[in-house]
Design a protein around this motif. Sequence first.
Motif, PDB file in Angstrom:
ATOM      1  N   GLU A  50      23.139 -90.009  28.624  1.00  0.00           N
ATOM      2  CA  GLU A  50      22.683 -89.886  27.400  1.00  0.00           C
ATOM      3  C   GLU A  50      22.042 -88.907  27.081  1.00  0.00           C
ATOM      4  O   GLU A  50      21.427 -87.857  28.008  1.00  0.00           O
ATOM      5  CB  GLU A  50      21.931 -91.137  26.942  1.00  0.00           C
ATOM      6  CG  GLU A  50      22.708 -92.573  27.050  1.00  0.00           C
ATOM      7  CD  GLU A  50      23.842 -92.867  26.436  1.00  0.00           C
ATOM      8  OE1 GLU A  50      24.063 -92.258  25.067  1.00  0.00           O
ATOM      9  OE2 GLU A  50      24.687 -94.026  26.411  1.00  0.00           O
TER      10      GLU A  50
ATOM     11  N   ARG B   3      18.842 -93.048  31.373  1.00  0.00           N
ATOM     12  CA  ARG B   3      19.785 -92.290  30.822  1.00  0.00           C
ATOM     13  C   ARG B   3      21.638 -92.249  31.352  1.00  0.00           C
ATOM     14  O   ARG B   3      22.040 -91.518  30.557  1.00  0.00           O
ATOM     15  CB  ARG B   3      19.584 -90.646  30.720  1.00  0.00           C
ATOM     16  CG  ARG B   3      18.148 -90.382  29.608  1.00  0.00           C
ATOM     17  CD  ARG B   3      17.891 -88.819  29.709  1.00  0.00           C
ATOM     18  NE  ARG B   3      19.022 -88.205  29.627  1.00  0.00           N
ATOM     19  CZ  ARG B   3      18.955 -87.840  30.255  1.00  0.00           C
ATOM     20  NH1 ARG B   3      18.104 -86.413  30.894  1.00  0.00           N
ATOM     21  NH2 ARG B   3      19.991 -86.277  29.835  1.00  0.00           N
TER      22      ARG B   3
ATOM     23  N   ARG C 292      25.046 -93.227  30.972  1.00  0.00           N
ATOM     24  CA  ARG C 292      25.919 -93.909  30.267  1.00  0.00           C
ATOM     25  C   ARG C 292      27.108 -94.583  30.862  1.00  0.00           C
ATOM     26  O   ARG C 292      27.670 -95.713  30.657  1.00  0.00           O
ATOM     27  CB  ARG C 292      26.206 -92.729  28.572  1.00  0.00           C
ATOM     28  CG  ARG C 292      27.445 -93.332  28.106  1.00  0.00           C
ATOM     29  CD  ARG C 292      27.376 -92.956  26.821  1.00  0.00           C
ATOM     30  NE  ARG C 292      28.474 -92.246  27.950  1.00  0.00           N
ATOM     31  CZ  ARG C 292      28.784 -91.139  26.236  1.00  0.00           C
ATOM     32  NH1 ARG C 292      27.712 -90.753  25.973  1.00  0.00           N
ATOM     33  NH2 ARG C 292      29.641 -90.189  27.153  1.00  0.00           N
TER      34      ARG C 292
END
Length: 90
Positions: free
Chosen positions: A88, A30, A32
């Motif tokens: 994310e 996750r 980013r």
Amino acid sequence: MTPSHPRSRWFEHDRFGLFVHFGPYSVAGRIRFARLLHDGSEVRFTQIPPDQQANTMTPAGPPPGTATLLMPVQRPDVLLPAVEVVLEEP
């Protein structure tokens, strides 16, 4: 800058890459964006395969789902480097 503990002197003069294994494990897929807060420079990140064998310049594979931040080769000129990690949505 003077290290606060004699065992930390290597960090002042030795220059080498540093791997930081980031947890909790659920964030690995996750991430980013990651950056150093003192100057905004981007920090690279990766997922090392769990079955990777350690070698001279290759770290051993961490537990599955672990994110690894690849820190700068030269220590930043701050007392405590802080990294911002943007995730994310789940």
